[in-house]
Motif scaffolding. Structure first.
Motif, PDB file in Angstrom:
ATOM      1  N   ASP A  32       0.838  -1.202   0.000  1.00 38.04           N
ATOM      2  CA  ASP A  32       0.000   0.000   0.000  1.00 38.04           C
ATOM      3  C   ASP A  32       0.872   1.250   0.000  1.00 38.04           C
ATOM      4  OD1 ASP A  32      -2.623   1.317   0.263  1.00 38.04           O
ATOM      5  OD2 ASP A  32      -1.873   1.924   2.239  1.00 38.04           O
ATOM      6  N   ARG A  33       0.396   2.310  -0.635  1.00 35.26           N
ATOM      7  CA  ARG A  33       1.137   3.570  -0.689  1.00 35.26           C
ATOM      8  C   ARG A  33       1.128   4.312   0.647  1.00 35.26           C
ATOM      9  NH1 ARG A  33       2.861   4.749  -5.678  1.00 35.26           N
ATOM     10  NH2 ARG A  33       1.697   4.137  -7.529  1.00 35.26           N
ATOM     11  N   GLY A  34       0.148   4.040   1.479  1.00 37.44           N
ATOM     12  CA  GLY A  34       0.072   4.705   2.781  1.00 37.44           C
ATOM     13  C   GLY A  34      -0.684   6.017   2.709  1.00 37.44           C
ATOM     14  N   ASP A  35      -1.182   6.452   3.843  1.00 35.75           N
ATOM     15  CA  ASP A  35      -1.986   7.677   3.922  1.00 35.75           C
ATOM     16  C   ASP A  35      -1.208   8.920   3.513  1.00 35.75           C
ATOM     17  OD1 ASP A  35      -4.131   6.173   4.797  1.00 35.75           O
ATOM     18  OD2 ASP A  35      -3.724   6.574   6.921  1.00 35.75           O
ATOM     19  N   ASP A  36       0.098   8.941   3.797  1.00 36.59           N
ATOM     20  CA  ASP A  36       0.919  10.109   3.479  1.00 36.59           C
ATOM     21  C   ASP A  36       0.929  10.394   1.974  1.00 36.59           C
ATOM     22  OD1 ASP A  36       2.663  12.139   4.662  1.00 36.59           O
ATOM     23  OD2 ASP A  36       4.236  11.194   3.436  1.00 36.59           O
ATOM     24  N   TYR A  37       0.889   9.346   1.159  1.00 36.37           N
ATOM     25  CA  TYR A  37       0.858   9.506  -0.294  1.00 36.37           C
ATOM     26  C   TYR A  37      -0.332  10.364  -0.714  1.00 36.37           C
ATOM     27  CZ  TYR A  37       0.251   8.272  -5.221  1.00 36.37           C
ATOM     28  OH  TYR A  37       0.080   8.328  -6.581  1.00 36.37           O
ATOM     29  N   PHE A  38      -1.485  10.074  -0.131  1.00 38.30           N
ATOM     30  CA  PHE A  38      -2.711  10.795  -0.496  1.00 38.30           C
ATOM     31  C   PHE A  38      -2.760  12.183   0.128  1.00 38.30           C
ATOM     32  CE2 PHE A  38      -3.492   6.300  -0.980  1.00 38.30           C
ATOM     33  CZ  PHE A  38      -4.033   6.246  -2.246  1.00 38.30           C
ATOM     34  N   ALA A  39      -2.243  12.315   1.335  1.00 38.88           N
ATOM     35  CA  ALA A  39      -2.261  13.605   2.031  1.00 38.88           C
ATOM     36  C   ALA A  39      -1.373  14.635   1.333  1.00 38.88           C
ATOM     37  CB  ALA A  39      -1.818  13.430   3.477  1.00 38.88           C
ATOM     38  N   HIS A  40      -0.318  14.175   0.683  1.00 42.23           N
ATOM     39  CA  HIS A  40       0.637  15.089   0.036  1.00 42.23           C
ATOM     40  C   HIS A  40       0.733  14.816  -1.466  1.00 42.23           C
ATOM     41  CE1 HIS A  40       1.803  16.348   4.019  1.00 42.23           C
ATOM     42  NE2 HIS A  40       1.913  15.084   4.360  1.00 42.23           N
ATOM     43  N   PHE A  41      -0.377  14.435  -2.049  1.00 42.01           N
ATOM     44  CA  PHE A  41      -0.381  14.036  -3.459  1.00 42.01           C
ATOM     45  C   PHE A  41       0.124  15.150  -4.378  1.00 42.01           C
ATOM     46  CE2 PHE A  41      -2.121  13.595  -7.679  1.00 42.01           C
ATOM     47  CZ  PHE A  41      -1.766  12.297  -7.995  1.00 42.01           C
ATOM     48  N   ASP A  42      -0.324  16.380  -4.187  1.00 45.28           N
ATOM     49  CA  ASP A  42       0.070  17.464  -5.100  1.00 45.28           C
ATOM     50  C   ASP A  42       1.580  17.678  -5.101  1.00 45.28           C
ATOM     51  OD1 ASP A  42      -2.536  17.890  -5.929  1.00 45.28           O
ATOM     52  OD2 ASP A  42      -2.894  19.496  -4.470  1.00 45.28           O
ATOM     53  N   ALA A  43       2.193  17.654  -3.926  1.00 43.93           N
ATOM     54  CA  ALA A  43       3.644  17.818  -3.838  1.00 43.93           C
ATOM     55  C   ALA A  43       4.353  16.633  -4.491  1.00 43.93           C
ATOM     56  CB  ALA A  43       4.075  17.963  -2.385  1.00 43.93           C
ATOM     57  N   ARG A  44       3.815  15.442  -4.282  1.00 45.22           N
ATOM     58  CA  ARG A  44       4.411  14.249  -4.883  1.00 45.22           C
ATOM     59  C   ARG A  44       4.301  14.298  -6.411  1.00 45.22           C
ATOM     60  NH1 ARG A  44       6.647   9.680  -5.040  1.00 45.22           N
ATOM     61  NH2 ARG A  44       5.762   7.782  -5.881  1.00 45.22           N
ATOM     62  N   HIS A  45       3.148  14.730  -6.913  1.00 43.04           N
ATOM     63  CA  HIS A  45       2.962  14.839  -8.358  1.00 43.04           C
ATOM     64  C   HIS A  45       3.976  15.828  -8.948  1.00 43.04           C
ATOM     65  CE1 HIS A  45       0.643  14.203 -12.008  1.00 43.04           C
ATOM     66  NE2 HIS A  45       0.632  15.509 -12.206  1.00 43.04           N
ATOM     67  N   ALA A  46       4.150  16.947  -8.294  1.00 45.17           N
ATOM     68  CA  ALA A  46       5.133  17.942  -8.759  1.00 45.17           C
ATOM     69  C   ALA A  46       6.548  17.367  -8.743  1.00 45.17           C
ATOM     70  CB  ALA A  46       5.057  19.195  -7.891  1.00 45.17           C
ATOM     71  N   ALA A  47       6.870  16.587  -7.724  1.00 41.47           N
ATOM     72  CA  ALA A  47       8.197  15.971  -7.642  1.00 41.47           C
ATOM     73  C   ALA A  47       8.395  14.946  -8.755  1.00 41.47           C
ATOM     74  CB  ALA A  47       8.395  15.328  -6.275  1.00 41.47           C
ATOM     75  N   LEU A  48       7.355  14.196  -9.078  1.00 41.32           N
ATOM     76  CA  LEU A  48       7.451  13.232 -10.174  1.00 41.32           C
ATOM     77  C   LEU A  48       7.712  13.938 -11.498  1.00 41.32           C
ATOM     78  CD1 LEU A  48       4.524  10.751  -9.393  1.00 41.32           C
ATOM     79  CD2 LEU A  48       6.951  10.467  -8.884  1.00 41.32           C
ATOM     80  N   LEU A  49       7.007  15.025 -11.713  1.00 43.20           N
ATOM     81  CA  LEU A  49       7.195  15.781 -12.958  1.00 43.20           C
ATOM     82  C   LEU A  49       8.600  16.369 -13.038  1.00 43.20           C
ATOM     83  CD1 LEU A  49       3.698  17.482 -13.154  1.00 43.20           C
ATOM     84  CD2 LEU A  49       4.579  15.667 -14.657  1.00 43.20           C
ATOM     85  N   ALA A  50       9.134  16.826 -11.912  1.00 46.82           N
ATOM     86  CA  ALA A  50      10.500  17.370 -11.884  1.00 46.82           C
ATOM     87  C   ALA A  50      11.514  16.264 -12.190  1.00 46.82           C
ATOM     88  CB  ALA A  50      10.789  18.018 -10.537  1.00 46.82           C
ATOM     89  N   ALA A  51      11.329  15.090 -11.619  1.00 48.10           N
ATOM     90  CA  ALA A  51      12.234  13.967 -11.895  1.00 48.10           C
ATOM     91  C   ALA A  51      12.147  13.550 -13.360  1.00 48.10           C
ATOM     92  CB  ALA A  51      11.895  12.793 -10.979  1.00 48.10           C
TER      93      ALA A  51
END
Length: 171
Positions: A32-51
């Motif tokens: 499972d991705r865990g609750d933190d994945y969903f709580a900070h999805f926008d920041a994670r999405h931005a980080a994926l795009l930067a990578a």
């Protein structure tokens, strides 16, 4: 037929909906991705795009005609001509060959557009669907491993023959 698209900023709402709708389904066979994945999805999405922009990773979504995400196929840890393949398909879209088609398309992109020569993948032994996709798309099983405490298997695929075949067919 769904379209494989390179991840973009505007995919965020549909991708988050996909992950939320399928969380329990995915957790049955992969960690499972865990609750933190969903709580900070926008920041994670931005980080994926930067990578992705830096060429470190390549992210793709499988999108239907209405813009809903039916799956994702990612190439991560790009280095030395190789990357690790990861994918997930929505429960409502499973069993239709979409994972196989999306993985084959991503292998072609990896061999041509991204210039990769090899891919790696891992899956749990109890994930028969994922193992079947890897078998159907030319991945060779390797060493056994533990994934989040569950027995799993490493897979590898050499892309040089695919790249050469694609070049010949384009000529």
């Amino acid at each position: 037929m769904p379209e494989l698209q390179r991840l973009r900023p505007d995919h965020a709402p549909a991708l988050l909906a996909f992950e939320r709708e399928n969380r329990a389904y995915f957790a049955a066979t992969i960690p499972d991705r865990g609750d933190d994945y969903f709580a900070h999805f926008d920041a994670r999405h931005a980080a994926l795009l930067a990578a992705q922009e830096a060429g470190l990773d390549h992210f793709h979504v499988l999108v239907d005609g209405d813009g809903a995400v039916l799956g994702r196929v990612n190439l991560v840890e790009v280095r030395d001509g190789s990357a690790e393949l990861g994918y997930r398909i929505a429960e409502k879209a499973s069993g239709r060959g979409l994972a196989t088609a999306a993985v084959l398309r991503t292998c072609a992109l990896a061999a041509t557009t991204y210039g990769l020569t090899a891919l790696r993948a891992v899956t749990t032994l109890d994930n028969a669907g994922s193992r079947a996709v890897l078998d159907r798309t030319g991945f060779i099983p390797g060493d056994g491993i533990l994934l989040d405490g569950r027995p799993g298997m490493r897979y590898a695929r050499d892309l040089t023959e695919l790249r050469d075949d694609l070049r010949r067919s384009a000529a």
